[in-house]
Design a protein around this motif. Structure first.
Motif, short mmCIF file in Angstrom:
data_model
loop_
_atom_site.label_atom_id
_atom_site.label_comp_id
_atom_site.label_asym_id
_atom_site.label_seq_id
_atom_site.Cartn_x
_atom_site.Cartn_y
_atom_site.Cartn_z
N ASN A 1 0.83 -1.20 0.00
CA ASN A 1 0.00 0.00 0.00
C ASN A 1 0.87 1.25 0.00
OD1 ASN A 1 0.59 -0.85 2.81
ND2 ASN A 1 -0.45 1.05 3.33
N PHE A 2 0.43 2.27 -0.74
CA PHE A 2 1.13 3.55 -0.82
C PHE A 2 0.11 4.68 -0.68
CE2 PHE A 2 4.14 0.81 -3.00
CZ PHE A 2 5.36 1.28 -2.56
N GLU A 3 0.59 5.79 -0.11
CA GLU A 3 -0.21 7.00 -0.03
C GLU A 3 0.31 8.01 -1.03
OE1 GLU A 3 -1.45 10.59 3.08
OE2 GLU A 3 -0.13 8.96 3.73
N ILE A 4 -0.58 8.68 -1.74
CA ILE A 4 -0.20 9.71 -2.72
C ILE A 4 -0.02 11.04 -1.98
CG2 ILE A 4 -0.84 10.87 -4.84
CD1 ILE A 4 -0.35 7.82 -5.08
N PRO A 5 1.23 11.59 -1.96
CA PRO A 5 1.49 12.78 -1.16
C PRO A 5 1.44 14.10 -1.94
CG PRO A 5 3.57 11.80 -1.80
CD PRO A 5 2.48 10.96 -2.44
N SER A 6 1.44 14.03 -3.28
CA SER A 6 1.52 15.27 -4.06
C SER A 6 0.48 15.26 -5.18
CB SER A 6 2.92 15.43 -4.67
OG SER A 6 3.11 14.53 -5.74
N ALA A 7 0.40 16.42 -5.88
CA ALA A 7 -0.62 16.58 -6.93
C ALA A 7 -0.07 16.27 -8.32
CB ALA A 7 -1.16 18.00 -6.89
N SER A 8 1.05 15.58 -8.43
CA SER A 8 1.66 15.37 -9.74
C SER A 8 0.87 14.43 -10.64
CB SER A 8 3.08 14.82 -9.57
OG SER A 8 3.06 13.51 -9.05
N MET A 9 -0.06 13.64 -10.07
CA MET A 9 -0.85 12.71 -10.88
C MET A 9 -2.34 13.07 -10.97
SD MET A 9 0.79 10.39 -12.53
CE MET A 9 -0.43 9.11 -12.83
N VAL A 10 -2.70 14.27 -10.50
CA VAL A 10 -4.07 14.75 -10.69
C VAL A 10 -4.31 14.88 -12.20
CG1 VAL A 10 -5.60 16.71 -10.32
CG2 VAL A 10 -4.04 15.99 -8.47
N LYS A 11 -5.36 14.35 -12.75
CA LYS A 11 -6.62 13.97 -12.19
C LYS A 11 -6.72 12.48 -11.84
CE LYS A 11 -8.53 17.18 -15.61
NZ LYS A 11 -9.43 17.27 -16.78
N THR A 12 -5.75 11.70 -12.25
CA THR A 12 -5.80 10.25 -12.04
C THR A 12 -5.74 9.89 -10.57
OG1 THR A 12 -4.69 9.94 -14.17
CG2 THR A 12 -4.71 8.07 -12.65
N LEU A 13 -4.84 10.50 -9.82
CA LEU A 13 -4.67 10.24 -8.40
C LEU A 13 -4.67 11.56 -7.64
CD1 LEU A 13 -1.88 7.51 -8.62
CD2 LEU A 13 -4.25 7.15 -7.93
#
Length: 263
Positions: free
Chosen positions: A45-57
């Motif tokens: 499991n991983f947590e997404i910490p930044s907005a670099s993959m918006v809109k996907t994540l």
């Protein structure tokens, strides 16, 4: 009739034998060992910490990562499904030069591919790519996404103050042919979907194939997380945010993203 009742009672007595503490401990240890193996070598499991993959994540998405499919094939587990990285895969990998930092980006170019960007549009082997999930400069008239010549017309000479690593500034020109970046063998060119906010292969270079640890499959939990939370790393700040989560676990969980499949 009376002579049969004691026999039935004796059988029940044997069935209801109490498990010893040592047997209970052994059962718990077996479950923990299997769980640890699964979460270490099969899923993680991983947590997404930044907005670099918006809109996907989104920031605060918690994803389950498949660590098997993109791993190098092994002889001891021939029954396991393996495949190589495909263009468009969302991948989790160790950042080149920072072996303790995991990143999540999208695989844009494979070995031999020729890549360039014009006004933020990716051209792969001479063909403009239709990427509805990708953020582009001046999207929706937002001045925050104003045109940047290095970022949006890549590859080019990086100007001062562009967060480009020294090693990539030196290496980049050797991979440019007729205005295209050519991906070398054993390497992947990766970019974030939020192209105007992502520090990706444009800034630090190619991803070695051996650095890829897996691909995220789905979001199992998503919590509304401030964009600056990634910068709050002190023990006090972490404890404070954990308390915030406990208080707002129900009203700030993004329930609509639960089990959201990542593509």
């Amino acid at each position: 009739m009376d002579t049969m009742e004691p026999a039935a009672k004796d059988v029940n007595t044997e069935v209801e034998r109490i498990e010893t503490p040592l047997e209970s401990l052994a059962s718990i240890c077996s479950v923990l060992a299997i769980g640890l193996f699964v979460m270490t070598f099969i899923f993680q499991n991983f947590e997404i910490p930044s907005a670099s993959m918006v809109k996907t994540l989104l920031i605060g998405d918690h994803v389950l990562v498949d660590r098997i499919a993109l791993a190098p094939p092994t002889k001891w587990a021939p029954f396991t499904f393996y495949r190589d990285v495909r263009r468009g895969d969302v991948i989790v990998f160790l950042k080149p030069g920072e072996p303790d930092l995991f990143l999540v980006k999208r695989a844009i170019g494979l070995p031999g591919d020729r890549i360039h960007l014009r006004n933020g549009i990716v051209y792969l082997n001479g063909v403009a790519q239709d990427e509805p999930q990708a953020g582009k400069p001046m999207a929706d008239g937002n001045l925050q996404h104003e045109y940047n010549p290095y970022r949006d017309d890549f590859p080019s000479i990086p100007p001062e103050g562009m967060d480009v690593t020294a090693s990539w500034q030196y290496e980049l020109p050797s991979h440019i042919e007729n205005g295209d970046l050519v991906v070398p063998p054993g390497r992947i060119f990766a970019m974030g979907d939020n192209r105007t906010e992502s520090l990706d292969s444009r800034y630090w270079g190619f991803v070695p194939r051996e650095n890829i640890v897996g691909r995220p499959m789905f979001v199992y939990w998503s919590f509304e997380t401030p964009a600056d939370q990634i910068n709050k790393q002190s023990i006090g700040e972490r404890i404070a945010f954990m308390g915030h989560i406990l208080i707002h676990i129900f009203d700030q969980t993004r329930w609509s993203r639960t089990l959201h499949v990542i593509r």
